[in-house]
Design an enzyme around this catalytic site. Structure first.
Site, short mmCIF file in Angstrom:
data_model
loop_
_atom_site.label_atom_id
_atom_site.label_comp_id
_atom_site.label_asym_id
_atom_site.label_seq_id
_atom_site.Cartn_x
_atom_site.Cartn_y
_atom_site.Cartn_z
N HIS A 48 -5.25 11.27 -6.27
CA HIS A 48 -3.97 11.16 -6.98
C HIS A 48 -4.13 10.15 -8.10
O HIS A 48 -4.95 9.22 -8.01
CB HIS A 48 -2.87 10.70 -6.03
CG HIS A 48 -2.42 11.74 -5.06
ND1 HIS A 48 -1.20 11.69 -4.43
CD2 HIS A 48 -3.02 12.87 -4.61
CE1 HIS A 48 -1.06 12.72 -3.64
NE2 HIS A 48 -2.16 13.46 -3.73
N GLU A 50 -2.40 7.60 -9.05
CA GLU A 50 -2.21 6.20 -8.67
C GLU A 50 -3.44 5.64 -7.97
O GLU A 50 -3.86 4.51 -8.25
CB GLU A 50 -1.00 6.05 -7.73
CG GLU A 50 0.31 6.50 -8.31
CD GLU A 50 0.67 7.94 -7.97
OE1 GLU A 50 -0.21 8.83 -8.09
OE2 GLU A 50 1.83 8.18 -7.59
N CYS A 78 4.03 9.28 -3.73
CA CYS A 78 4.05 9.82 -2.37
C CYS A 78 3.74 8.68 -1.39
O CYS A 78 3.47 7.54 -1.81
CB CYS A 78 3.02 10.94 -2.23
SG CYS A 78 1.30 10.36 -2.32
N CYS A 81 0.24 7.00 -1.95
CA CYS A 81 0.17 6.19 -3.16
C CYS A 81 1.06 4.95 -3.06
O CYS A 81 0.69 3.87 -3.54
CB CYS A 81 0.53 7.03 -4.37
SG CYS A 81 -0.70 8.33 -4.67
#
Length: 153
Positions: A48, A50, A78, A81
């Site tokens: 992801h 992040e 999410c 993250c």
């Protein structure tokens, strides 16, 4: 946030979920990491935006603690993250569009308000939310079109 949005557009063009993230040195107002989702290319659910940005920032400053840094993300983080943001002790979180399905900052779980979270960054939401949201909608519209066309053949 504009740089994060540019990264999200790069992800969009690569058929990745269009999320971009940047980590900024608060003291010098300098971007030290600028990335986007890369789960499809890497075949890895951990990639992801992040997570990649936090990893790059920690490697750059040779520290796991990002106390003097902020993160800008185009979409509400999410659970994975959000936990990474807490564990890296980022000072502030700025994000664009809310994520009613998977976001855990304000939409669902509210991770940073839970007893499981030991560090709560300052949180600022809705920054360029319309631009970020439109990019997400366009991406998933494109995905649905591709899926529909495959079903017809």
């Amino acid at each position: 946030m504009e740089q994060a949005l540019k990264q999200a557009k790069i992800a969009f063009d690569k058929n990745e979920v269009p999320v971009g993230a940047v980590v900024v040195d608060r003291l010098h107002q300098k971007i030290i990491a600028s990335t986007h989702n890369n789960t499809e290319e890497k075949n890895n659910a951990l990639y992801h935006a992040e997570i990649i940005a936090i990893n790059e920032a920690c490697n750059l400053i040779s520290s796991k603690n990002l106390n003097d840094y902020d993160i800008y993300v185009t979409l509400e983080p999410c659970a994975m993250c959000a936990a990474a943001i807490a564990h890296s002790r980022l000072k502030r979180l700025f994000y664009g569009a809310s994520d009613s399905k998977h976001g855990v900052v304000e939409s669902n779980l509210r991770y940073f308000n839970s007893s499981a979270c030991f560090h709560r960054p300052e949180i600022y939401s809705g920054i360029l939310a319309e631009d970020s949201g439109l990019l997400m909608k366009e991406f998933f519209k494109r995905i649905r079109t591709v899926i529909s066309s495959h079903r017809m053949t």
